[in-house]
Design an enzyme around this catalytic site. Structure first.
Site, PDB file in Angstrom:
ATOM      1  N   LYS A 169      17.314 -26.888  74.401  1.00  0.00           N
ATOM      2  CA  LYS A 169      18.423 -25.946  74.512  1.00  0.00           C
ATOM      3  C   LYS A 169      19.758 -26.670  74.450  1.00  0.00           C
ATOM      4  O   LYS A 169      19.953 -27.674  75.148  1.00  0.00           O
ATOM      5  CB  LYS A 169      18.349 -25.184  75.834  1.00  0.00           C
ATOM      6  CG  LYS A 169      17.215 -24.181  75.932  1.00  0.00           C
ATOM      7  CD  LYS A 169      17.328 -23.480  77.273  1.00  0.00           C
ATOM      8  CE  LYS A 169      16.681 -22.128  77.250  1.00  0.00           C
ATOM      9  NZ  LYS A 169      16.955 -21.410  78.514  1.00  0.00           N
ATOM     10  N   GLY A 175      24.260 -16.550  73.083  1.00  0.00           N
ATOM     11  CA  GLY A 175      23.929 -15.502  72.122  1.00  0.00           C
ATOM     12  C   GLY A 175      22.634 -15.771  71.378  1.00  0.00           C
ATOM     13  O   GLY A 175      22.478 -15.353  70.235  1.00  0.00           O
ATOM     14  N   ILE A 214       8.225 -20.577  78.992  1.00  0.00           N
ATOM     15  CA  ILE A 214       7.502 -19.630  79.849  1.00  0.00           C
ATOM     16  C   ILE A 214       7.052 -18.463  78.977  1.00  0.00           C
ATOM     17  O   ILE A 214       7.872 -17.641  78.559  1.00  0.00           O
ATOM     18  CB  ILE A 214       8.401 -19.066  80.982  1.00  0.00           C
ATOM     19  CG1 ILE A 214       9.173 -20.184  81.695  1.00  0.00           C
ATOM     20  CG2 ILE A 214       7.600 -18.208  81.946  1.00  0.00           C
ATOM     21  CD1 ILE A 214       8.357 -21.025  82.628  1.00  0.00           C
ATOM     22  N   GLU A 299      20.281 -19.167  83.196  1.00  0.00           N
ATOM     23  CA  GLU A 299      21.699 -19.487  82.986  1.00  0.00           C
ATOM     24  C   GLU A 299      22.568 -18.467  83.687  1.00  0.00           C
ATOM     25  O   GLU A 299      22.099 -17.418  84.117  1.00  0.00           O
ATOM     26  CB  GLU A 299      22.054 -19.509  81.485  1.00  0.00           C
ATOM     27  CG  GLU A 299      21.980 -18.140  80.812  1.00  0.00           C
ATOM     28  CD  GLU A 299      22.818 -18.065  79.539  1.00  0.00           C
ATOM     29  OE1 GLU A 299      23.728 -18.901  79.331  1.00  0.00           O
ATOM     30  OE2 GLU A 299      22.574 -17.134  78.753  1.00  0.00           O
ATOM     31  N   ASN A 301      26.153 -16.322  82.942  1.00  0.00           N
ATOM     32  CA  ASN A 301      27.225 -15.997  82.008  1.00  0.00           C
ATOM     33  C   ASN A 301      28.451 -15.619  82.828  1.00  0.00           C
ATOM     34  O   ASN A 301      28.419 -14.668  83.610  1.00  0.00           O
ATOM     35  CB  ASN A 301      26.801 -14.855  81.081  1.00  0.00           C
ATOM     36  CG  ASN A 301      25.708 -15.298  80.123  1.00  0.00           C
ATOM     37  OD1 ASN A 301      25.757 -16.408  79.594  1.00  0.00           O
ATOM     38  ND2 ASN A 301      24.711 -14.476  79.920  1.00  0.00           N
ATOM     39  N   ARG A 303      31.264 -14.123  82.504  1.00  0.00           N
ATOM     40  CA  ARG A 303      32.109 -13.181  81.736  1.00  0.00           C
ATOM     41  C   ARG A 303      31.492 -11.801  81.833  1.00  0.00           C
ATOM     42  O   ARG A 303      30.427 -11.633  82.413  1.00  0.00           O
ATOM     43  CB  ARG A 303      32.096 -13.617  80.262  1.00  0.00           C
ATOM     44  CG  ARG A 303      30.659 -13.745  79.753  1.00  0.00           C
ATOM     45  CD  ARG A 303      30.581 -13.886  78.262  1.00  0.00           C
ATOM     46  NE  ARG A 303      29.306 -14.392  77.809  1.00  0.00           N
ATOM     47  CZ  ARG A 303      28.236 -13.664  77.512  1.00  0.00           C
ATOM     48  NH1 ARG A 303      28.279 -12.364  77.671  1.00  0.00           N
ATOM     49  NH2 ARG A 303      27.127 -14.227  77.074  1.00  0.00           N
ATOM     50  N   VAL A 306      27.546  -7.959  77.262  1.00  0.00           N
ATOM     51  CA  VAL A 306      27.388  -6.869  76.296  1.00  0.00           C
ATOM     52  C   VAL A 306      26.766  -5.638  76.975  1.00  0.00           C
ATOM     53  O   VAL A 306      27.225  -4.510  76.798  1.00  0.00           O
ATOM     54  CB  VAL A 306      26.500  -7.335  75.121  1.00  0.00           C
ATOM     55  CG1 VAL A 306      26.245  -6.185  74.156  1.00  0.00           C
ATOM     56  CG2 VAL A 306      27.133  -8.525  74.391  1.00  0.00           C
TER      57      VAL A 306
HETATM   58  P1  ADP Z   1      24.993 -10.980  76.658  1.00  0.00           P
HETATM   59  O1  ADP Z   1      24.398 -12.182  77.341  1.00  0.00           O
HETATM   60  O2  ADP Z   1      26.298 -10.502  77.159  1.00  0.00           O
HETATM   61  O3  ADP Z   1      24.005  -9.934  76.395  1.00  0.00           O
HETATM   62  P2  ADP Z   1      24.828 -12.383  74.245  1.00  0.00           P
HETATM   63  O4  ADP Z   1      24.177 -13.559  74.869  1.00  0.00           O
HETATM   64  O5  ADP Z   1      24.081 -11.569  73.286  1.00  0.00           O
HETATM   65  O6  ADP Z   1      25.452 -11.460  75.334  1.00  0.00           O
HETATM   66  O7  ADP Z   1      26.182 -12.870  73.617  1.00  0.00           O
HETATM   67  C1  ADP Z   1      27.336 -12.074  73.638  1.00  0.00           C
HETATM   68  C2  ADP Z   1      28.167 -12.330  72.429  1.00  0.00           C
HETATM   69  O8  ADP Z   1      28.757 -13.591  72.533  1.00  0.00           O
HETATM   70  C3  ADP Z   1      27.434 -12.306  71.153  1.00  0.00           C
HETATM   71  O9  ADP Z   1      28.299 -11.787  70.190  1.00  0.00           O
HETATM   72  C4  ADP Z   1      27.131 -13.776  70.912  1.00  0.00           C
HETATM   73  O10 ADP Z   1      27.001 -14.027  69.549  1.00  0.00           O
HETATM   74  C5  ADP Z   1      28.339 -14.429  71.498  1.00  0.00           C
HETATM   75  N1  ADP Z   1      28.136 -15.736  72.123  1.00  0.00           N
HETATM   76  C6  ADP Z   1      27.739 -15.967  73.378  1.00  0.00           C
HETATM   77  N2  ADP Z   1      27.745 -17.268  73.659  1.00  0.00           N
HETATM   78  C7  ADP Z   1      28.164 -17.900  72.549  1.00  0.00           C
HETATM   79  C8  ADP Z   1      28.380 -19.263  72.212  1.00  0.00           C
HETATM   80  N3  ADP Z   1      28.199 -20.264  73.057  1.00  0.00           N
HETATM   81  N4  ADP Z   1      28.790 -19.541  70.973  1.00  0.00           N
HETATM   82  C9  ADP Z   1      28.985 -18.544  70.099  1.00  0.00           C
HETATM   83  N5  ADP Z   1      28.819 -17.250  70.368  1.00  0.00           N
HETATM   84  C10 ADP Z   1      28.402 -16.915  71.573  1.00  0.00           C
HETATM   85  P1  ADP Z   2      21.525 -17.822  75.601  1.00  0.00           P
HETATM   86  O1  ADP Z   2      22.585 -18.673  76.232  1.00  0.00           O
HETATM   87  O2  ADP Z   2      21.447 -17.951  74.149  1.00  0.00           O
HETATM   88  O3  ADP Z   2      21.578 -16.426  76.115  1.00  0.00           O
HETATM   89  P2  ADP Z   2      19.260 -18.260  77.388  1.00  0.00           P
HETATM   90  O4  ADP Z   2      18.996 -19.570  78.023  1.00  0.00           O
HETATM   91  O5  ADP Z   2      19.805 -17.178  78.223  1.00  0.00           O
HETATM   92  O6  ADP Z   2      20.176 -18.482  76.116  1.00  0.00           O
HETATM   93  O7  ADP Z   2      17.928 -17.751  76.710  1.00  0.00           O
HETATM   94  C1  ADP Z   2      17.917 -16.699  75.787  1.00  0.00           C
HETATM   95  C2  ADP Z   2      16.517 -16.129  75.679  1.00  0.00           C
HETATM   96  O8  ADP Z   2      15.602 -17.147  75.237  1.00  0.00           O
HETATM   97  C3  ADP Z   2      15.920 -15.639  76.992  1.00  0.00           C
HETATM   98  O9  ADP Z   2      16.306 -14.315  77.292  1.00  0.00           O
HETATM   99  C4  ADP Z   2      14.440 -15.755  76.707  1.00  0.00           C
HETATM  100  O10 ADP Z   2      13.968 -14.708  75.909  1.00  0.00           O
HETATM  101  C5  ADP Z   2      14.364 -17.020  75.893  1.00  0.00           C
HETATM  102  N1  ADP Z   2      14.152 -18.179  76.776  1.00  0.00           N
HETATM  103  C6  ADP Z   2      15.095 -18.959  77.327  1.00  0.00           C
HETATM  104  N2  ADP Z   2      14.552 -19.931  78.093  1.00  0.00           N
HETATM  105  C7  ADP Z   2      13.227 -19.763  78.036  1.00  0.00           C
HETATM  106  C8  ADP Z   2      12.088 -20.456  78.595  1.00  0.00           C
HETATM  107  N3  ADP Z   2      12.234 -21.522  79.355  1.00  0.00           N
HETATM  108  N4  ADP Z   2      10.856 -19.990  78.282  1.00  0.00           N
HETATM  109  C9  ADP Z   2      10.696 -18.898  77.491  1.00  0.00           C
HETATM  110  N5  ADP Z   2      11.700 -18.234  76.936  1.00  0.00           N
HETATM  111  C10 ADP Z   2      12.955 -18.644  77.187  1.00  0.00           C
HETATM  112 MG    MG Z   3      21.334 -15.792  78.067  1.00  0.00          MG
END
Ligand code: ADP
Ligand code: ADP
Ligand code: MG
Length: 471
Positions: A169, A175, A214, A299, A301, A303, A306
């Site tokens: 990661k 996103g 997971i 994690e 967020n 902010r 969505v």
């Molecule tokens: P939420 O967690 O609010 O459901 P998402 O994880 O889907 O939202 O991301 C919200 C928006 O922000 C999306 O448009 C996503 O593409 C954008 N986004 C979030 N984190 C980043 C990042 N680190 N870099 C680029 N775009 C991001």
């Molecule tokens: P983002 O910052 O892009 O939102 P997250 O760490 O929140 O990233 O993970 C986004 C999605 O990826 C999670 O909602 C889940 O579906 C999958 N995911 C993240 N970490 C794990 C994990 N350790 N095992 C399985 N799925 C994962």
């Molecule tokens: Mg997330």
């Protein structure tokens, strides 16, 4: 202007600059106007026609269409704020919303950043550092590396202890971007270098950490609100229906969760938010492994999210208004015991994507738009008939939210609304969403984060899907 009982509902904020676009910019402008705050909308060259620019009191162009020349440039945003006499900036989600330097620059320019301080963001916004903060606060995390991994050799050594499959990661990812799955050492070796290079290019930070994968987990997240001293939670949302790790359907409360687990999740989120004296609206995300009855922090967020409307629908609290009030210097006016859940809410993300083309984003001009109405419905969107969707940004067109007294009723209402909704001129994910309302596993709440992709792979995406939206 309507009358407020509180004479300074927004505290020190009089003129708010919205540093975002799309539906969230519209959402912020609405909340600001209801608080009696003047609004200034920034826009790129491609976005002069956007709804938020039309609704705002003032607008100002900040640069070329590409986000890295406009919405992602702190100097351009701050310059616009100075020129328009703004006293606060709301960053929305995405773009600069989780950029700690931008938050600091805003405060250093004498302006209010609607969100947490740069320091809180540095601790919680960096995903690897947030894992450490969670461990320190006694909140369970997914087994993985202690922080950022230095090189391939270290990754390979650590992976022996973590076990395969595992995820690489990007610490600055978001996103759904910046996550890779490695099933064995050879894959890990290849992916590590690739992932670090990509993270540097995409997020300006090559940091990569490792987490055990997971399988078949549910995505459950807890909404928190803090004022720097007090923190409360507004219960959980479930966002297990995802494609490419992006949520497309979210609910509040979670489809089926023991009260005991719900309480533990909410308490963990609060402990973490309290540990950093959280200020603003935030979301603590977890994966929940139903078989083991175990949950893991993934994690935070820092902010508005969505899917925040589903929480608003079941609690009756306007999260965007609350975050503006807190930024304006107000104390949290809500106590934990004031937060009550009523009914069930579901949000469907409607994207300009073509399901027949593997969900490729397709820009275009909206020809007709019919928005469903009736009780318990809400549509947060930036669309209007004749609007041309620019190709430079993400494909979210709007969020349809259905509320009702029970989950089955909320699903029925969502299905009815999706059937009624009409968007022509661009392909949308409406047909897919409508199909989901009829899927047995969705109705039973028996889904996990891999479910949607398995379901899509198991069916031939042919005509029934495309025709489904036409009543
Ligand atoms: P939420 O967690 O609010 O459901 P998402 O994880 O889907 O939202 O991301 C919200 C928006 O922000 C999306 O448009 C996503 O593409 C954008 N986004 C979030 N984190 C980043 C990042 N680190 N870099 C680029 N775009 C991001
Ligand atoms: P983002 O910052 O892009 O939102 P997250 O760490 O929140 O990233 O993970 C986004 C999605 O990826 C999670 O909602 C889940 O579906 C999958 N995911 C993240 N970490 C794990 C994990 N350790 N095992 C399985 N799925 C994962
Ligand atoms: Mg997330």
């Amino acid at each position: 202007m309507f009358e407020m009982t509180d004479r300074k509902p927004a505290g020190r904020i009089r003129r708010l600059l919205v540093a975002n676009r799309g539906e969230i910019a519209v959402r912020i402008i609405r909340a600001a106007h209801e608080l009696g705050i003047q609004t200034i909308q920034v826009h790129s060259q491609a976005d002069g026609d956007m709804l938020a620019a039309r609704l705002a009191g003032e607008r100002i162009e900040i640069g070329p269409s590409r986000a890295n020349k406009s919405y992602l440039r702190p100097e351009a945003i701050l310059d616009a704020a100075r020129r328009t006499g703004a006293d606060a900036i709301h960053p929305g989600y995405g773009f600069l919303a989780e950029n700690a330097e931008f938050a600091d620059m805003t405060e250093n320019a004498g302006l209010i950043f609607v969100g947490p301080s740069g320091d809180i963001m540095r601790t919680m916004g960096d995903k690897a550092r947030a894992r450490k903060a969670a461990e320190t606060a006694g909140v369970p995390t997914v087994p993985g590396s202690r922080g950022v991994v230095a090189d391939v050799d270290e990754a390979l050594t650590l992976a022996e202890a973590i076990g395969y499959p595992l995820l690489l990661k990007a610490t600055a990812g978001g996103g759904g971007r910046g996550i890779r799955l490695a099933s064995n050492p050879a894959e890990l070796k290849d992916l590590f270098i690739q992932a670090a290079a990509e993270a540097r290019a995409a997020f300006g930070d090559p940091g990569i950490y490792l987490e055990r994968f997971i399988p078949r987990a549910r995505h459950i997240e807890v909404q928190v609100l803090g004022d720097g001293e007090n923190v409360i939670h507004l219960f959980e949302r479930e966002c297990s229906l995802q494609r490419r790790r992006q949520k497309i359907w979210e609910e509040a409360p979670a489809a089926s969760l023991d009260d005991d687990i719900r309480q533990r999740l909410c308490r963990s989120a609060l402990e973490l938010a309290r540990a950093v004296r959280y200020r603003g609206a935030g979301t603590v995300e977890f994966l929940y492994d139903e078989n083991r009855r175990a949950f893991y922090f993934i994690e935070m967020n820092t902010r508005i999210q969505v899917e925040h409307p589903v929480t608003e629908m079941v609690t009756g609290i306007d999260l965007v208004r609350e975050m503006i009030r807190i930024a304006g210097g107000h104390r949290l006016s809500l106590r934990q015991e004031d937060i009550r859940l009523t009914g069930h809410a579901i949000e469907c993300r409607i994207n300009a994507e073509d399901p027949a083309l593997d969900f490729t984003p397709v820009p275009g001009t909206v020809e007709t738009l019919h928005i469903p109405g009736g009780p318990g419905l809400r549509f947060d969107t930036m669309l209007y008939p004749g609007y041309t969707i620019p190709p430079f940004y993400d494909s979210l067109l709007g969020k349809l939210i259905a509320w009702d007294h029970s989950r089955p009723q909320a699903i029925s209402r969502m299905a009815r609304a999706l059937r009624e909704m009409r968007i022509t001129g661009v392909p949308t994910t409406l047909p897919l969403l409508l199909e989901l309302t009829g899927a047995a596993d969705v109705r039973e709440g028996a889904v996990h984060t891999g479910w949607l992709e398995e379901w899509l792979a198991s069916k031939t995406l042919d005509l029934p899907l495309e025709k489904a939206a036409c009543p």
